[in-house]
Each structure stands twice: as C-alpha cells, then as structure tokens.
Design a protein around this motif. Structure first.
Motif, mmCIF file in Angstrom:
data_model
loop_
_atom_site.group_PDB
_atom_site.id
_atom_site.type_symbol
_atom_site.label_atom_id
_atom_site.label_comp_id
_atom_site.label_asym_id
_atom_site.label_seq_id
_atom_site.Cartn_x
_atom_site.Cartn_y
_atom_site.Cartn_z
ATOM 1 N N MET A 1 40.193 40.540 35.656
ATOM 2 C CA MET A 1 40.940 41.587 36.355
ATOM 3 C C MET A 1 40.070 42.361 37.347
ATOM 4 O O MET A 1 40.592 43.077 38.182
ATOM 5 C CB MET A 1 41.555 42.561 35.345
ATOM 6 N N ASN A 2 38.770 42.236 37.215
ATOM 7 C CA ASN A 2 37.864 42.977 38.092
ATOM 8 C C ASN A 2 36.708 42.072 38.528
ATOM 9 O O ASN A 2 35.544 42.451 38.424
ATOM 10 C CB ASN A 2 37.349 44.229 37.376
ATOM 11 N N ASN B 1 37.191 41.145 44.482
ATOM 12 C CA ASN B 1 38.169 40.067 44.483
ATOM 13 C C ASN B 1 39.418 40.428 45.276
ATOM 14 O O ASN B 1 39.965 39.598 45.993
ATOM 15 C CB ASN B 1 38.547 39.727 43.038
ATOM 16 N N ASP B 2 39.874 41.658 45.165
ATOM 17 C CA ASP B 2 41.129 42.042 45.807
ATOM 18 C C ASP B 2 41.003 42.238 47.313
ATOM 19 O O ASP B 2 41.983 42.507 47.991
ATOM 20 C CB ASP B 2 41.691 43.303 45.168
ATOM 21 N N ALA B 3 39.814 42.072 47.861
ATOM 22 C CA ALA B 3 39.600 42.306 49.290
ATOM 23 C C ALA B 3 39.831 41.063 50.139
ATOM 24 O O ALA B 3 39.845 41.153 51.355
ATOM 25 C CB ALA B 3 38.188 42.820 49.529
ATOM 26 N N ASP C 1 41.695 37.066 51.011
ATOM 27 C CA ASP C 1 42.933 36.288 50.930
ATOM 28 C C ASP C 1 42.768 35.022 50.099
ATOM 29 O O ASP C 1 43.727 34.540 49.513
ATOM 30 C CB ASP C 1 43.410 35.906 52.329
ATOM 31 N N TYR D 1 34.298 39.904 41.121
ATOM 32 C CA TYR D 1 33.722 40.149 42.436
ATOM 33 C C TYR D 1 32.714 39.055 42.755
ATOM 34 O O TYR D 1 32.229 38.358 41.868
ATOM 35 C CB TYR D 1 33.071 41.525 42.521
#
Length: 147
Positions: free
Chosen positions: A83-84, A124-126, A128, A86
C-alpha cells in the motif's frame, strides 16, 4: 473527500438540539473536503510528465533537479509495503551531484522529503506505470551503461 463531505453535509442539514455544534463541524468538514478536492483536481490536471527515462538518464519532476545521468545511478529497487511502495534509487556519488547544483537548488534538494542521500525515492502513486515495469526499464538502461 467523500467522508468529510458527507459528514459536513449531514452536520449542516441534520444537526439540531442533540448536536449543538453540528453546523460548525459541518462547515469544518466541508472545508476539508473542498481542500482535498482542490488538491486532487490540481494534481490530476497537471499534464507535465512526472518521470522521464531516456538514453541520457532519469528525471523525476518532484526532486527539483536536472536529469541524473545513468552513471550516477547505483542500486535501484522497489521498497516499502504494497500500500505504500516506492522506488528507491541509490546514487553512486552524492557529493558529485551536490557539487553540480547551485546553493539554492542544493538547499531545496536536501530538504526534499524524497531525498535522503545517498537515496532518492519515487512514491508508487506518482507514476502511471507499475513500479516493477519502471524498475525493469531502469535496470535495462543501467546494464547498457555497465557494459
């Protein structure tokens, strides 16, 4: 943004004598929801690329520096939890990178939450693409440099 918005709307419209501060709490939650929506809208609307991998090197917008050449990049791996997660990129010689920056950029770079020299991170959320695909592409470029 949905939870603060729903709580705020409920507080504004359904608060009565049992909840005397309901309207105040409603306004606070609606303000929070509006702030979250504004931030998400701003970041989603920004069409500039977040990361570029090319023959010259790797560039990540949130680091605030020029692209790193492939010979500056050492070990690269995916770290964190699902979930987190990187991307963790270790620099071969952080002092050489810092020496090439002007004073203001160096100070800003060292204060960046994504920079813990000699390691740089990319959340990770940064991005595509999945981190595993990006890691594979980075390693392919690094293999060409080492050959």
């Amino acid at each position: 943004a949905v939870v603060p918005g729903a709580t705020g709307g409920g507080g504004l419209f359904f608060a009565g004598p049992p909840l005397p501060d309901g309207q105040l709490l409603g306004v606070i939650n609606l303000t929070l929801a509006a702030g979250i929506l504004a931030y998400v809208g701003y970041t989603a609307r920004d069409a500039r690329p977040r990361m570029i991998l090319d023959r010259e090197g790797l560039w990540y917008r949130d680091w605030g520096i020029d692209p790193l050449s492939w010979d500056q990049i050492g070990e690269t791996r995916v770290a964190g939890i699902r979930m987190n997660a990187y991307l963790s990129i270790n620099l071969r010689d952080p002092d050489a990178l810092l020496a090439g920056l002007d004073d203001a950029t160096r100070r800003r770079f060292k204060r960046n939450r994504l920079v813990r020299l000699p390691r740089l991170t990319v959340p990770n959320d940064a991005l595509d693409a999945p981190l595993d695909e990006i890691l594979t592409a980075i390693r392919a470029h690094l293999d060409r440099v080492d050959d």
